[in-house]
Design an enzyme around this catalytic site. Structure first.
Site, PDB file in Angstrom:
ATOM      1  N   ASN A  12       0.861  -1.184   0.000  1.00 34.87           N
ATOM      2  CA  ASN A  12       0.000   0.000   0.000  1.00 34.87           C
ATOM      3  C   ASN A  12       0.897   1.234   0.000  1.00 34.87           C
ATOM      4  O   ASN A  12       1.485   1.583   1.018  1.00 34.87           O
ATOM      5  CB  ASN A  12      -0.886  -0.036   1.264  1.00 34.87           C
ATOM      6  N   TRP A  13       0.994   1.856  -1.171  1.00 32.45           N
ATOM      7  CA  TRP A  13       1.925   2.988  -1.303  1.00 32.45           C
ATOM      8  C   TRP A  13       1.388   4.281  -0.679  1.00 32.45           C
ATOM      9  O   TRP A  13       2.120   5.254  -0.561  1.00 32.45           O
ATOM     10  CB  TRP A  13       2.228   3.257  -2.781  1.00 32.45           C
ATOM     11  N   LYS A  14       0.098   4.289  -0.380  1.00 35.76           N
ATOM     12  CA  LYS A  14      -0.542   5.497   0.174  1.00 35.76           C
ATOM     13  C   LYS A  14      -0.300   6.684  -0.781  1.00 35.76           C
ATOM     14  O   LYS A  14      -0.242   6.481  -1.984  1.00 35.76           O
ATOM     15  CB  LYS A  14      -0.040   5.759   1.592  1.00 35.76           C
ATOM     16  N   HIS A 104      -9.591   1.487   4.818  1.00 33.05           N
ATOM     17  CA  HIS A 104      -8.315   1.706   5.512  1.00 33.05           C
ATOM     18  C   HIS A 104      -8.541   2.742   6.623  1.00 33.05           C
ATOM     19  O   HIS A 104      -9.315   3.680   6.448  1.00 33.05           O
ATOM     20  CB  HIS A 104      -7.258   2.192   4.516  1.00 33.05           C
ATOM     21  N   GLU A 106      -6.910   5.172   7.526  1.00 29.30           N
ATOM     22  CA  GLU A 106      -6.653   6.562   7.115  1.00 29.30           C
ATOM     23  C   GLU A 106      -7.842   7.141   6.371  1.00 29.30           C
ATOM     24  O   GLU A 106      -8.110   8.339   6.444  1.00 29.30           O
ATOM     25  CB  GLU A 106      -5.352   6.626   6.294  1.00 29.30           C
ATOM     26  N   GLU A 174      -5.516  -4.508  10.667  1.00 26.24           N
ATOM     27  CA  GLU A 174      -4.499  -3.476  10.852  1.00 26.24           C
ATOM     28  C   GLU A 174      -4.803  -2.673  12.112  1.00 26.24           C
ATOM     29  O   GLU A 174      -5.621  -1.730  12.062  1.00 26.24           O
ATOM     30  CB  GLU A 174      -4.488  -2.520   9.652  1.00 26.24           C
ATOM     31  N   GLY A 180       2.435   2.552  10.769  1.00 30.43           N
ATOM     32  CA  GLY A 180       3.448   3.608  10.636  1.00 30.43           C
ATOM     33  C   GLY A 180       4.141   3.970  11.938  1.00 30.43           C
ATOM     34  O   GLY A 180       4.860   4.963  11.999  1.00 30.43           O
ATOM     35  N   SER A 220       3.319  -1.795  10.515  1.00 33.96           N
ATOM     36  CA  SER A 220       4.760  -1.887  10.800  1.00 33.96           C
ATOM     37  C   SER A 220       5.354  -3.251  10.470  1.00 33.96           C
ATOM     38  O   SER A 220       6.211  -3.768  11.197  1.00 33.96           O
ATOM     39  CB  SER A 220       5.042  -1.492  12.256  1.00 33.96           C
ATOM     40  N   GLY A 241       2.836  -0.914   4.301  1.00 29.46           N
ATOM     41  CA  GLY A 241       2.863   0.490   3.887  1.00 29.46           C
ATOM     42  C   GLY A 241       4.289   0.931   3.624  1.00 29.46           C
ATOM     43  O   GLY A 241       4.846   0.714   2.543  1.00 29.46           O
ATOM     44  N   GLY A 242       4.914   1.542   4.622  1.00 27.44           N
ATOM     45  CA  GLY A 242       6.266   2.090   4.486  1.00 27.44           C
ATOM     46  C   GLY A 242       7.256   1.110   3.865  1.00 27.44           C
ATOM     47  O   GLY A 242       8.054   1.484   3.001  1.00 27.44           O
TER      48      GLY A 242
HETATM   49  P1  PGA Z   1       2.826   0.546   7.611  1.00 29.28           P
HETATM   50  O1  PGA Z   1       1.342   0.756   7.003  1.00 29.28           O
HETATM   51  O2  PGA Z   1       3.352  -0.742   7.053  1.00 29.28           O
HETATM   52  O3  PGA Z   1       3.597   1.748   7.159  1.00 29.28           O
HETATM   53  O4  PGA Z   1       2.675   0.478   9.099  1.00 29.28           O
HETATM   54  C1  PGA Z   1       0.478  -0.306   6.800  1.00 29.28           C
HETATM   55  C2  PGA Z   1      -0.822   0.187   6.227  1.00 29.28           C
HETATM   56  O5  PGA Z   1      -1.311   1.251   6.604  1.00 29.28           O
HETATM   57  O6  PGA Z   1      -1.417  -0.484   5.360  1.00 29.28           O
END
Ligand code: PGA
Length: 262
Positions: A12-14, A104, A106, A174, A180, A220, A241-242
């Site tokens: 997930n590149w956001k 998600h 976010e 999640e 993050g 994470s 994500g990251g």
């Molecule tokens: P993260 O994000 O790996 O940066 O913690 C995961 C996500 O929000 O899908």
């Protein structure tokens, strides 16, 4: 019934990477994995770029026969029409997206998406042949008040309202506090919640669907902790994500079998 679920590693590149950076990342990732064809073939990989990158990534994946699935990070509840700024499921399907992230945390936080909106988006995805990647998870306040499972279970129950028995879905657990933060859940805690989510899937769309559905952990995830999550019986992959923005790190997460030793 014994079902083998192909692990799914989802990136997930956001809101990161423009279309040129997106193409560069996918190319480098593919090259980084080329000498690992064997391990790589036994894992499904999907990348979820921003909308503006989808066309470029699709063209590259097609031209070079890169075996990555393509997904979007959101979609509209509407089919078409006067909805400025929205993107429909049909538009995503035309770009060869096969999956779409829905709910998600976010989106829930930044755009006030409720469980009802999430359920409507699940229907919009299914109506267009897209597999919804349904995200659920508790905040740290929820965790303190209700424990880990109650909120994600309630969110998934609502998201699956009206979904037909046997439908293909993906679920991502999640914990909001783990996203993050560098502070992942423990594999034991994640397993407990993922097992509870699988029970919801069984209750809502049947035992066969529950046995076939990939339940992912996200929050994470790194190359150093992926193997421990993948050892758990109800965790079938990760939403990253990251870690999905760095070539070597994401390639190493995809090659988790090397660390698990299976
Ligand atoms: P993260 O994000 O790996 O940066 O913690 C995961 C996500 O929000 O899908």
């Amino acid at each position: 019934m014994v079902t083998t679920r192909t692990p799914l590693i989802a990136g997930n590149w956001k809101m990161n990477l423009d279309h040129l950076q997106a193409v560069a990342l996918v190319q480098k990732l593919f090259w980084a994995l080329r000498d690992a064809q064997h391990e790589f073939e036994s894992v499904d990989v999907t990348v979820f770029p921003p909308f503006t990158d989808l066309r470029s990534v699709q063209t590259l994946v097609d031209a070079d026969k890169i075996p990555f699935g393509l997904g979007a990070q959101d979609l509209s509840v509407h089919a078409s029409g006067a909805h400025t700024g929205d993107v429909s499921g049909a538009m995503l399907a035309k770009l060869a997206c096969s999956q779409v992230i829905i709910g998600h945390s976010e989106r829930r936080q930044d755009h006030g998406e409720t469980d009802a909106v999430v359920a409507a988006k699940v229907q919009a995805a299914l109506a267009n042949g897209l597999v919804p990647v349904i995200c659920v998870g508790e905040t740290s306040e929820d965790l303190e008040k209700f424990g880990a499972s109650a909120v994600p279970v309630a969110q998934l129950e609502q998201a699956l309202e009206g979904v037909a028995a046997g439908t293909e879905i993906v679920v991502a657990y999640e914990p909001v506090w783990a996203i993050g933060s560098g502070q992942a859940a423990t594999p034991e805690q994640a397993q407990q919640v993922c097992a509870a989510l699988r029970a919801v899937i069984a209750e809502k769309i049947g035992d066969d669907a529950a046995a076939a559905t990939r339940v992912l952990y996200g929050g994470s995830v790194k190359s150093t902790n992926i193997a421990a999550f993948m050892r758990e019986p109800d965790i079938d992959g990760a939403l990253v994500g990251g870690g999905s923005l760095k070539v070597d790190e994401f390639a190493s997460i995809i090659r988790f079998q090397k660390h698990v030793g299976v």
